[in-house]
Write an enzyme that holds these catalytic residues in place. Sequence first.
Site, short mmCIF file in Angstrom:
data_model
loop_
_atom_site.label_atom_id
_atom_site.label_comp_id
_atom_site.label_asym_id
_atom_site.label_seq_id
_atom_site.Cartn_x
_atom_site.Cartn_y
_atom_site.Cartn_z
N GLU A 1 1.03 -0.69 -0.35
CA GLU A 1 0.09 -0.01 0.03
C GLU A 1 0.80 1.27 -0.09
O GLU A 1 0.54 2.16 -0.15
CB GLU A 1 -1.21 -0.19 1.30
CG GLU A 1 -1.91 -1.22 1.20
CD GLU A 1 -2.77 -1.61 1.99
OE1 GLU A 1 -2.39 -1.39 3.18
OE2 GLU A 1 -3.29 -2.73 2.29
N GLU B 1 3.92 -10.90 -0.04
CA GLU B 1 2.21 -9.93 0.45
C GLU B 1 2.24 -10.15 -1.16
O GLU B 1 2.88 -9.15 -1.76
CB GLU B 1 2.26 -9.35 1.71
CG GLU B 1 2.77 -8.86 2.50
CD GLU B 1 1.51 -7.82 3.37
OE1 GLU B 1 1.15 -9.36 4.78
OE2 GLU B 1 1.60 -7.06 2.93
N GLY C 1 -6.38 -8.03 1.23
CA GLY C 1 -7.38 -7.59 0.91
C GLY C 1 -8.97 -7.91 0.63
O GLY C 1 -9.94 -7.58 0.31
N SER D 1 -4.97 -12.24 2.85
CA SER D 1 -6.22 -12.41 2.85
C SER D 1 -5.93 -13.85 4.09
O SER D 1 -6.85 -15.23 3.82
CB SER D 1 -6.21 -12.95 1.66
OG SER D 1 -6.86 -11.82 1.31
P1 13P Z 1 -5.28 -8.86 4.84
O1 13P Z 1 -4.91 -9.65 5.45
O2 13P Z 1 -6.25 -7.44 5.10
O3 13P Z 1 -5.43 -9.39 3.16
O4 13P Z 1 -4.65 -7.97 4.46
C1 13P Z 1 -3.28 -8.52 4.66
C2 13P Z 1 -2.05 -7.25 4.90
O5 13P Z 1 -2.29 -6.21 3.98
C3 13P Z 1 -0.82 -7.20 5.80
O6 13P Z 1 -0.06 -6.61 6.26
#
Ligand code: 13P
Length: 252
Positions: free
Chosen positions: A98, A168, A174, A213
Amino acid sequence: MRRSLVAGNWKMNGSVAMTDDLLTGLKKGVARSMPDVDVVVCPPFLYIPRAVQMLAGSTIKVGAQNLDIHEPGAYTGEIAAEMIKEQHCGYVIVGHSERRALYGESSDLVAQKAKVAVAAELKPIICVGETLEERERGDTGRVVREQLMCVLDLNGVEIFPFAIIAYEPVWAIGTGRSASPDQAQEVHALIRESIAELNPNVADHTRLLYGGSVKPDNAQAIFSSPDIDGGLIGGAALVASDFLAICKSMER
Ligand code: 13P
């Protein structure tokens, strides 16, 4: 043997009341069990002092979600490594996708952030991962290796095993669509091999986390892969029972 680690990335979520509720639940759950798992929570900066205070006497550690590369000075809106350290944090997430996508953080900047973190004795959790488009083009390995190499070029392999890598895949964050255990293991193995090319012993001791996720119902399957040493958890880290269940499934 690498110690398991599960870190909760709260992202820009929470409030004072939510911090209190969530940490009260986690503190109770972790006190009862979990001697073999390092459990870390990474709340927004504003809630860090409260989290540290609430978790006094608990084995749960606190981390930050970001840091600036500069010494304290004229950098409006930023937080320096030593400020994070002063709050008794042991960890800091760097290079989350992000931050790369929404705030323009380059791999070079991420490598610098990792360096500054280590200098302040904060364990950086360095995030790498490909977009869906890159995966579909067959570029996953190249993208992840490039992101990792930037860190290694600037810091040397000596940054590990103190530093931690979180793989990731951007398309899994998400979305409710996690990588399959095989997909995750394949990339984790590649990351470990890339470090092993420089120092096999260091690679053996470096902790690699999976994020994207992870939920109580898929954690066990993902975490049973040989090169996955834990998780970086987003949404499920905001619910005490879910986060505890995920931590529990990491116990070997
Ligand atoms: P989620 O577990 O909500 O998919 O997010 C993962 C994440 O970005 C952790 O840094």
